[in-house]
Scaffold this motif. Sequence first.
Motif, PDB file in Angstrom:
ATOM      1  N   HIS A  55       0.837  -1.209   0.000  1.00  0.00           N
ATOM      2  CA  HIS A  55       0.000   0.000   0.000  1.00  0.00           C
ATOM      3  C   HIS A  55       0.869   1.255   0.000  1.00  0.00           C
ATOM      4  N   GLY A  56       1.891   1.254   0.852  1.00  0.00           N
ATOM      5  CA  GLY A  56       2.724   2.445   0.993  1.00  0.00           C
ATOM      6  C   GLY A  56       3.493   2.774  -0.269  1.00  0.00           C
ATOM      7  N   VAL A  57       4.101   1.770  -0.885  1.00  0.00           N
ATOM      8  CA  VAL A  57       4.895   1.999  -2.100  1.00  0.00           C
ATOM      9  C   VAL A  57       4.023   2.557  -3.219  1.00  0.00           C
ATOM     10  N   VAL A  58       2.871   1.940  -3.435  1.00  0.00           N
ATOM     11  CA  VAL A  58       2.006   2.377  -4.536  1.00  0.00           C
ATOM     12  C   VAL A  58       1.416   3.748  -4.244  1.00  0.00           C
ATOM     13  N   ALA A  59       1.113   4.026  -2.976  1.00  0.00           N
ATOM     14  CA  ALA A  59       0.603   5.359  -2.622  1.00  0.00           C
ATOM     15  C   ALA A  59       1.612   6.434  -3.024  1.00  0.00           C
ATOM     16  N   VAL A  60       2.889   6.203  -2.715  1.00  0.00           N
ATOM     17  CA  VAL A  60       3.929   7.173  -3.071  1.00  0.00           C
ATOM     18  C   VAL A  60       4.075   7.276  -4.581  1.00  0.00           C
ATOM     19  N   LEU A  66       2.543   9.746   2.033  1.00  0.00           N
ATOM     20  CA  LEU A  66       2.443   8.658   2.998  1.00  0.00           C
ATOM     21  C   LEU A  66       2.500   9.209   4.408  1.00  0.00           C
ATOM     22  N   GLY A  67       1.465   8.911   5.194  1.00  0.00           N
ATOM     23  CA  GLY A  67       1.388   9.423   6.562  1.00  0.00           C
ATOM     24  C   GLY A  67       1.930   8.477   7.608  1.00  0.00           C
ATOM     25  N   LEU A  78      -2.592  -0.927   9.058  1.00  0.00           N
ATOM     26  CA  LEU A  78      -3.218   0.273   8.505  1.00  0.00           C
ATOM     27  C   LEU A  78      -2.142   1.152   7.889  1.00  0.00           C
ATOM     28  N   THR A  79      -2.350   1.523   6.639  1.00  0.00           N
ATOM     29  CA  THR A  79      -1.461   2.464   5.958  1.00  0.00           C
ATOM     30  C   THR A  79      -2.245   3.739   5.692  1.00  0.00           C
ATOM     31  N   VAL A  80      -1.726   4.845   6.171  1.00  0.00           N
ATOM     32  CA  VAL A  80      -2.391   6.139   6.013  1.00  0.00           C
ATOM     33  C   VAL A  80      -1.662   6.944   4.946  1.00  0.00           C
ATOM     34  N   SER A  81      -2.409   7.382   3.937  1.00  0.00           N
ATOM     35  CA  SER A  81      -1.840   8.255   2.913  1.00  0.00           C
ATOM     36  C   SER A  81      -2.801   9.406   2.669  1.00  0.00           C
ATOM     37  N   ARG A  82      -2.262  10.522   2.258  1.00  0.00           N
ATOM     38  CA  ARG A  82      -3.073  11.714   2.048  1.00  0.00           C
ATOM     39  C   ARG A  82      -3.109  12.059   0.559  1.00  0.00           C
ATOM     40  N   GLY A  83      -4.285  12.446   0.116  1.00  0.00           N
ATOM     41  CA  GLY A  83      -4.500  12.774  -1.282  1.00  0.00           C
ATOM     42  C   GLY A  83      -5.986  12.702  -1.576  1.00  0.00           C
ATOM     43  N   VAL A 133      11.150   3.230   8.942  1.00  0.00           N
ATOM     44  CA  VAL A 133      11.030   4.665   9.225  1.00  0.00           C
ATOM     45  C   VAL A 133       9.597   5.160   9.061  1.00  0.00           C
ATOM     46  N   GLN A 134       8.726   4.337   8.440  1.00  0.00           N
ATOM     47  CA  GLN A 134       7.334   4.740   8.260  1.00  0.00           C
ATOM     48  C   GLN A 134       6.404   4.139   9.320  1.00  0.00           C
ATOM     49  N   ILE A 135       6.936   3.289  10.189  1.00  0.00           N
ATOM     50  CA  ILE A 135       6.100   2.645  11.204  1.00  0.00           C
ATOM     51  C   ILE A 135       5.764   3.651  12.299  1.00  0.00           C
TER      52      ILE A 135
END
Length: 235
Positions: A55-60, A66-67, A78-83, A133-135
């Motif tokens: 989820h995180g890689v594709v969000a970026v 990526l939040g 849970l992966t939080v991304s903004r957009g 670093v994203q955890i």
Amino acid sequence: MDVLIDIWQRMTTTHAALEPLAAWLTVGGAALIVLFPPVWRLARHAVTIVHEGGHGVVAVLCGRRLGGIRLHSDTSGLTVSRGRPNGPGMIFTLLAGYPAAGLLGLGAAWLLSRGYDVGLLWALLAALALLLVQIRNWFGLWSVAVTGAVVFGISWFGSPQAQGVFALLITAFLLFGALRTSLELQQSRSRRPGSSSDADQLAGLTHIPGIFWVGVFLAVQLTCVALSARLLGFV
């Protein structure tokens, strides 16, 4: 500098493939891990790490910000991304989770087919370091750190035979584990209609039923298993 040179040499040195019996036993061991519930409940955390990382890689890649990522003790995440809350970026981000482990398994099989078993382990370590670093919660930090410590221990201290077995075990586990998570997803959706799973969120965004998206996940994962088996000479 000497350590970096040593790591590079380890990564780029190719090893002979495992003997057929050892390879089949290793794949069988991965299948047992996935099929035996007490072990699967623990090992499933590794698939969740890959799922949320997908989820995180594709969000970026889709231009979302990526939040952070959370991993929970019940193997959820849970992966939080903004957009934008809709549109192609959000659809691809939601779509990425369940196929991620299968696609990573396919990439791992490609490396193994060329003899880079140690290279695969170090590539996984690099990916875990970037994910760390994203955890955003303590259990997630512990989960990723322990996984990284195990991979590092085998890649640095293991014999070539142990490294080859472990690399193939990870590869097969990712491929089989991805399939099981999608089957569990559909079982959960059957018990709890209207859930907030990835498939149901995709259904809400696209107006295509959630069962279709579960089918997409399974189709991608089965394709990864078939291609990986061919790459590794099992078929």
